[in-house]
Design a protein around this motif. Structure first.
Motif, PDB file in Angstrom:
ATOM      1  N   PHE A 112      95.445 -26.777  -5.048  1.00 44.35           N
ATOM      2  CA  PHE A 112      94.498 -27.803  -5.466  1.00 44.35           C
ATOM      3  C   PHE A 112      93.722 -27.247  -6.668  1.00 44.35           C
ATOM      4  O   PHE A 112      92.876 -26.363  -6.502  1.00 44.35           O
ATOM      5  CB  PHE A 112      93.537 -28.164  -4.332  1.00 44.35           C
ATOM      6  CG  PHE A 112      94.213 -28.760  -3.126  1.00 44.35           C
ATOM      7  CD1 PHE A 112      94.527 -30.111  -3.107  1.00 44.35           C
ATOM      8  CD2 PHE A 112      94.536 -27.984  -2.032  1.00 44.35           C
ATOM      9  CE1 PHE A 112      95.146 -30.674  -2.005  1.00 44.35           C
ATOM     10  CE2 PHE A 112      95.150 -28.528  -0.931  1.00 44.35           C
ATOM     11  CZ  PHE A 112      95.466 -29.883  -0.911  1.00 44.35           C
ATOM     12  N   LEU A 115      89.330 -29.707  -6.532  1.00 42.99           N
ATOM     13  CA  LEU A 115      89.139 -30.349  -5.233  1.00 42.99           C
ATOM     14  C   LEU A 115      88.346 -31.645  -5.333  1.00 42.99           C
ATOM     15  O   LEU A 115      88.463 -32.508  -4.462  1.00 42.99           O
ATOM     16  CB  LEU A 115      88.429 -29.377  -4.273  1.00 42.99           C
ATOM     17  CG  LEU A 115      89.198 -28.098  -3.939  1.00 42.99           C
ATOM     18  CD1 LEU A 115      88.371 -27.217  -3.012  1.00 42.99           C
ATOM     19  CD2 LEU A 115      90.551 -28.387  -3.304  1.00 42.99           C
ATOM     20  N   THR A 118      91.030 -34.592  -6.015  1.00 42.23           N
ATOM     21  CA  THR A 118      92.180 -34.847  -5.146  1.00 42.23           C
ATOM     22  C   THR A 118      91.725 -35.465  -3.826  1.00 42.23           C
ATOM     23  O   THR A 118      90.778 -34.974  -3.193  1.00 42.23           O
ATOM     24  CB  THR A 118      92.976 -33.551  -4.863  1.00 42.23           C
ATOM     25  OG1 THR A 118      94.025 -33.842  -3.951  1.00 42.23           O
ATOM     26  CG2 THR A 118      92.091 -32.475  -4.273  1.00 42.23           C
ATOM     27  N   LYS A 120      93.558 -35.463  -1.189  1.00 50.60           N
ATOM     28  CA  LYS A 120      94.253 -34.765  -0.098  1.00 50.60           C
ATOM     29  C   LYS A 120      93.406 -33.653   0.533  1.00 50.60           C
ATOM     30  O   LYS A 120      93.730 -33.173   1.609  1.00 50.60           O
ATOM     31  CB  LYS A 120      95.572 -34.182  -0.605  1.00 50.60           C
ATOM     32  CG  LYS A 120      96.607 -35.235  -0.945  1.00 50.60           C
ATOM     33  CD  LYS A 120      97.931 -34.580  -1.303  1.00 50.60           C
ATOM     34  CE  LYS A 120      99.005 -35.628  -1.584  1.00 50.60           C
ATOM     35  NZ  LYS A 120     100.302 -35.010  -1.907  1.00 50.60           N
ATOM     36  N   TRP A 121      92.385 -33.210  -0.170  1.00 54.50           N
ATOM     37  CA  TRP A 121      91.536 -32.146   0.400  1.00 54.50           C
ATOM     38  C   TRP A 121      90.670 -32.743   1.502  1.00 54.50           C
ATOM     39  O   TRP A 121      89.873 -33.646   1.255  1.00 54.50           O
ATOM     40  CB  TRP A 121      90.673 -31.538  -0.682  1.00 54.50           C
ATOM     41  CG  TRP A 121      89.833 -30.359  -0.209  1.00 54.50           C
ATOM     42  CD1 TRP A 121      88.483 -30.332  -0.087  1.00 54.50           C
ATOM     43  CD2 TRP A 121      90.289 -29.076   0.182  1.00 54.50           C
ATOM     44  NE1 TRP A 121      88.056 -29.118   0.349  1.00 54.50           N
ATOM     45  CE2 TRP A 121      89.164 -28.301   0.541  1.00 54.50           C
ATOM     46  CE3 TRP A 121      91.547 -28.478   0.288  1.00 54.50           C
ATOM     47  CZ2 TRP A 121      89.235 -27.008   0.973  1.00 54.50           C
ATOM     48  CZ3 TRP A 121      91.632 -27.170   0.710  1.00 54.50           C
ATOM     49  CH2 TRP A 121      90.498 -26.448   1.053  1.00 54.50           C
ATOM     50  N   LYS A 126      85.614 -29.886   3.294  1.00 53.62           N
ATOM     51  CA  LYS A 126      84.519 -29.994   2.325  1.00 53.62           C
ATOM     52  C   LYS A 126      83.198 -29.633   2.974  1.00 53.62           C
ATOM     53  O   LYS A 126      82.325 -29.003   2.368  1.00 53.62           O
ATOM     54  CB  LYS A 126      84.452 -31.412   1.768  1.00 53.62           C
ATOM     55  CG  LYS A 126      85.544 -31.751   0.770  1.00 53.62           C
ATOM     56  CD  LYS A 126      85.344 -33.157   0.208  1.00 53.62           C
ATOM     57  CE  LYS A 126      86.436 -33.520  -0.792  1.00 53.62           C
ATOM     58  NZ  LYS A 126      86.260 -34.887  -1.332  1.00 53.62           N
ATOM     59  N   SER A 134      88.503 -25.110  -6.170  1.00 50.42           N
ATOM     60  CA  SER A 134      89.968 -25.069  -6.168  1.00 50.42           C
ATOM     61  C   SER A 134      90.417 -24.255  -4.963  1.00 50.42           C
ATOM     62  O   SER A 134      89.686 -23.401  -4.456  1.00 50.42           O
ATOM     63  CB  SER A 134      90.496 -24.462  -7.467  1.00 50.42           C
ATOM     64  OG  SER A 134      89.982 -23.157  -7.653  1.00 50.42           O
ATOM     65  N   VAL A 152      90.115 -19.895  -1.395  1.00 52.31           N
ATOM     66  CA  VAL A 152      89.172 -20.802  -2.065  1.00 52.31           C
ATOM     67  C   VAL A 152      88.459 -20.058  -3.194  1.00 52.31           C
ATOM     68  O   VAL A 152      88.072 -18.894  -3.031  1.00 52.31           O
ATOM     69  CB  VAL A 152      88.141 -21.364  -1.062  1.00 52.31           C
ATOM     70  CG1 VAL A 152      87.061 -22.146  -1.788  1.00 52.31           C
ATOM     71  CG2 VAL A 152      88.827 -22.245  -0.032  1.00 52.31           C
TER      72      VAL A 152
END
Length: 460
Positions: A112, A115, A118, A120-121, A126, A134, A152
């Motif tokens: 990613f 982040l 996207t 998808k994260w 989060k 990223s 990360v």
């Protein structure tokens, strides 16, 4: 193709090869360092921590997570992390609500770059990693278990295709190495179980032999009891006859002075005194044999479930008589107490076995010729305390935590089953008591047994 174009193409090939070479160098360094880490650390959790340190040296992530699937409720569990606050946290992934965890983003290597851009994260990640910009996710399958390494960085474009390639190749190496370690661990556990099974079988065979010997001893004791009764009874009768003979001879010598010469000539005075002493010694030997047979019959009694009121003082005295047959050559057993009685409820055979086990252990720990085993009995707050102390070599500090474990023994092979103390503790606990190691050292060892006192009688 012009010369400049050829040079440009060659330069591009060299750049690609150089990139692959750098990638291979990183991967090679990771593999070598990982092998050292896994070789030097036996615990599985320790290599994972070492793994984080190695990845940090090459790829510079801010936070690293090791995640595994929880198949029972389709969630994930953080096994280990460089952030200790995250270890042990459970979380749900948005895309696993209607699918299995294996089919989520954790089933494939993913980078990613940003982040925030996207979808998808997962929102749950989060919340756990609010500063992440990223990330790189690399699945690792170890035998039947599924893991994922999450790296990360708090900056956008923190990872590139090279990092993804390195982690993808590196994960296969990690999986192979950890799988081999797991197989070795399973093989070691299997060997341990086989060895334990063999010890159990040998112990059961030995216990079968001991049971047969016990039954034989009980039968022999029963058969010896009758002729010994005849001997004991006849000696008592003969002692009375000898007194009558001595009275008769005294009266004859007093009535007929000439008989005194014959009395002295045949040394009848010495014969009568010596005969009396011989009878007393024979009676003492017969009483001792009778007591040994009685103790042997009680100790080998087949009824293990009989509960009765037991006089601990008598029980220990009888058990010491049995133990003395082996102990008296190298040690002396001393019983200390100022009690008139000490009654408890229980099974006399089982409690006698416990005392005998502790005496035997004390005897085996004595390596010198001045062995002393002291058994002290006292009462405190309706408890009967039996202290068994020796002046042997003591127990090693490393062995102390294991002394009550089944099959643990410090004796030579064939000399001990490792069941004495574990069985003893089980017996004492069945009697609502406790057994403990008070102290041990180079000057000896002391165990204490505490049993609840029975209200059979009260102290005067």
């Amino acid at each position: 193709m012009s010369k400049n174009e050829q040079q440009h193409e060659l330069l591009m090939q060299l750049k690609v090869e150089n990139q692959k070479l750098l990638e291979f160098k990183k991967l090679n360094n990771l593999m070598l360092k990982t092998l050292k880490a896994f070789t030097n650390n036996k615990e599985q959790s320790t290599p994972f921590r070492s793994l984080f340190e190695l990845i940090a040296q090459e790829l510079k992530p801010v936070v690293q997570l090791l995640i595994t699937c929880n198949h029972e409720n389709d969630s994930f569990y953080i096994v280990s992390s460089t952030d200790e606050m995250l270890i042990g946290r459970h979380f749900q992934l948005d895309d696993t609500v209607n699918s299995k965890p294996e089919q989520s983003i954790f089933s494939q290597s993913t980078v990613f770059f940003n982040l925030n851009l996207t979808p998808k994260w997962p929102a749950s990640l989060k919340g756990l990693l609010p500063n992440a910009a990223s990330a790189l996710i690399q699945p690792v399958k170890i035998a039947s278990r599924c893991y994922a390494i999450v790296l990360v960085i708090n900056e956008v474009n923190g990872f590139d295709a090279e990092a993804k390639s390195v982690m993808s190749n590196y994960s296969s190496f990690i999986a192979s190495t950890l799988t081999l370690m797991e197989y070795r661990h399973i093989a070691a556990e299997r060997d341990t179980l086989f060895a334990q099974q063999k010890r159990i079988e040998q112990s059961m065979a030995r216990q079968g032999k001991l049971a047969a010997i016990g039954q034989l001893a009980a039968g022999v004791a029963h058969e010896l009891n009758n002729p010994l009764g005849f001997i004991y009874s006849n000696l008592n009768t003969f002692e009375l006859y000898l007194k009558d003979i001595n009275t008769f001879l005294m009266e004859v010598c007093n009535s007929h002075p000439n008989a005194i010469k014959l009395y002295n000539k045949h040394n009848l005075d010495f014969i009568l005194k010596d005969s009396s002493e011989l009878i007393n010694e024979s009676l003492a030997g017969a009483r001792r044999a009778r007591d040994i047979i009685k103790n042997l019959r009680n100790f080998s009694h087949p009824d293990e479930n009989t509960i009765s009121t037991i006089n601990i003082l008598e029980l220990i005295t009888d058990t010491v008589r049995i133990a003395n047959t082996q102990v008296k050559k190298h040690a002396r057993i001393k019983i200390n107490h100022d009690l008139h009685h000490a009654f408890t409820q229980g099974n006399a055979t089982q409690l006698s076995q416990v005392i005998l086990n502790l005496i035997n252990n004390a005897h085996h720990s004595i390596k010198h010729q001045h062995g002393l085993i002291e058994i002290s009995i006292n009462k405190f707050n309706n408890w009967i305390n039996i202290e068994i102390e020796d002046n042997g070599c003591g127990i090693d500090d490393t062995d102390i935590p294991h002394i009550f474990e089944p099959f643990f023994t410090t004796k030579e092979i064939g000399q001990g089953t490792g069941l004495g103390l574990s069985i003893s503790r089980a017996i004492i606990e069945q009697h609502n008591g406790c057994i403990a190691l008070v102290h041990t050292g180079l000057k000896g060892t002391k165990f204490v047994i505490s049993l609840p006192e029975s209200n059979h009688v009260s102290d005067d």
